[in-house]
Design a protein around this motif. Structure first.
Motif, short mmCIF file in Angstrom:
data_model
loop_
_atom_site.label_atom_id
_atom_site.label_comp_id
_atom_site.label_asym_id
_atom_site.label_seq_id
_atom_site.Cartn_x
_atom_site.Cartn_y
_atom_site.Cartn_z
N UNK A 171 103.00 66.31 30.33
CA UNK A 171 104.08 66.89 29.53
C UNK A 171 104.59 65.93 28.47
N UNK A 172 104.46 64.62 28.69
CA UNK A 172 104.90 63.67 27.67
C UNK A 172 104.09 63.82 26.38
N UNK A 173 102.92 64.45 26.50
CA UNK A 173 102.07 64.71 25.33
C UNK A 173 102.39 66.07 24.70
N UNK A 174 103.45 66.73 25.18
CA UNK A 174 103.77 68.10 24.76
C UNK A 174 102.60 69.03 25.04
N UNK A 179 95.75 71.82 37.09
CA UNK A 179 95.89 72.05 38.52
C UNK A 179 95.90 70.73 39.28
N UNK A 180 94.96 69.85 38.97
CA UNK A 180 94.94 68.55 39.66
C UNK A 180 96.17 67.73 39.30
N UNK A 181 96.68 67.87 38.08
CA UNK A 181 97.91 67.17 37.70
C UNK A 181 99.06 67.57 38.62
N UNK A 182 99.12 68.85 38.94
CA UNK A 182 100.16 69.34 39.85
C UNK A 182 99.92 68.83 41.27
N UNK A 183 98.68 68.85 41.72
CA UNK A 183 98.35 68.39 43.07
C UNK A 183 98.66 66.91 43.23
N UNK A 184 98.24 66.11 42.25
CA UNK A 184 98.40 64.66 42.33
C UNK A 184 99.84 64.24 42.07
N UNK A 185 100.56 65.04 41.27
CA UNK A 185 101.92 64.67 40.89
C UNK A 185 101.99 63.97 39.55
N UNK A 186 101.03 64.28 38.67
CA UNK A 186 100.92 63.62 37.36
C UNK A 186 101.38 64.51 36.20
N UNK A 187 102.08 65.59 36.48
CA UNK A 187 102.42 66.51 35.40
C UNK A 187 103.28 65.87 34.33
N UNK A 239 97.40 56.50 29.88
CA UNK A 239 97.54 57.93 30.14
C UNK A 239 96.17 58.60 30.06
N UNK A 240 95.65 59.03 31.21
CA UNK A 240 94.29 59.59 31.23
C UNK A 240 94.21 60.93 30.52
N UNK A 241 95.31 61.65 30.46
CA UNK A 241 95.31 62.92 29.73
C UNK A 241 95.21 62.68 28.22
N UNK A 242 95.89 61.66 27.73
CA UNK A 242 95.77 61.31 26.31
C UNK A 242 94.35 60.88 25.99
N UNK A 243 93.75 60.12 26.88
CA UNK A 243 92.36 59.68 26.67
C UNK A 243 91.42 60.87 26.64
N UNK A 244 91.56 61.78 27.61
CA UNK A 244 90.69 62.96 27.65
C UNK A 244 90.87 63.81 26.40
N UNK A 245 92.12 64.02 25.98
CA UNK A 245 92.39 64.84 24.81
C UNK A 245 91.92 64.15 23.53
#
Length: 222
Positions: free
Chosen positions: A148-151, A136-144, A93-99
């Motif tokens: 959201x799994x990270x709350x 925004x890119x999460x919405x564009x790419x379809x990765x929301x 999960x790239x969002x978990x990594x970034x956070x």
């Protein structure tokens, strides 16, 4: 700064040769640190993580370290990064990594470590450098759903080095929906440049120079 941003790791000899050239010495004379943090936010079978780790370990490094970014003192994490010649950041999960990077105040120290080392990213590990890594890119790419799994509803790029975004696993049998029609739908919505790369391809960044290293297929949409 030397970055090799792959979709699925060092899957072919062309990518391994690219890393050898960037490193400037044999793998057996170098230390590598493997960062599995992104995978910690993924549920289900993690055989893909073990396969990648085993494939990488089999290249015969002088020292093979494994480092989780969460839960350790900041100084210890940065010292382990500085001890390595190659910093290898795996997928998940790239969002978990970034956070994890921003939340542990590692961004500046991470960048300092990269100034004298080679960075290899796999999937999530390749996606965290774009300044367009946002909700925004999460919405564009379809990765929301991955956000959201990270709350979480927002995300901030830890580095923001490039305006282009990298999306991995084009044509991958593990992601059968990622075909040309899928990429075309994203391009039609996107307001930022995107590289789509398959599992035999990497984006190589050497200081200000960006090129593609590949035995496979890729697309770029400016």
């Amino acid at each position: 700064m030397e970055l090799l941003l792959t979709s699925a790791g060092l899957r072919n000899e062309t990518l391994r040769d690219a890393l050898r050239d960037m490193l400037g010495k044999p793998f057996g004379s170098a230390n590598i640190v493997y960062v599995p943090t992104a995978s910690m936010a993924e549920s289900g079978d993690h055989g893909w993580l073990l396969s990648d780790m085993n494939r990488l370990h089999g290249l015969g490094w002088r020292e093979f370290d494994v480092l989780e970014l969460n839960g350790l003192p900041r100084r210890l994490v940065l010292d382990r990064l500085l001890h390595a010649d190659v910093i290898y950041v795996g997928g998940g999960n790239h969002y978990h990594l970034a956070r994890s990077i921003t939340g542990n105040d590692l961004a500046d120290g991470f960048l300092e470590a990269l100034a004298g080392r080679v960075y290899v990213g796999l999937s999530a590990g390749s996606m965290i450098f774009s300044r367009n890594l946002t909700e925004h890119s999460a919405d564009v790419i379809g990765d929301t759903a991955d956000l959201h799994v990270l709350d979480a509803a927002t995300v901030k790029s830890p580095f923001g080095l490039f305006d282009w975004y990298l999306k991995p696993h084009l044509y991958s049998p593990d992601f059968p929906e990622r075909d040309d029609a899928w990429a075309d739908r994203i391009v039609a919505r996107a307001d930022f440049p995107i590289y789509f790369v398959d599992d035999d391809t990497a984006i190589r960044v050497s200081d200000d120079k960006v090129d593609v290293v590949s035995e496979g297929r890729w697309r770029f949409h400016p």
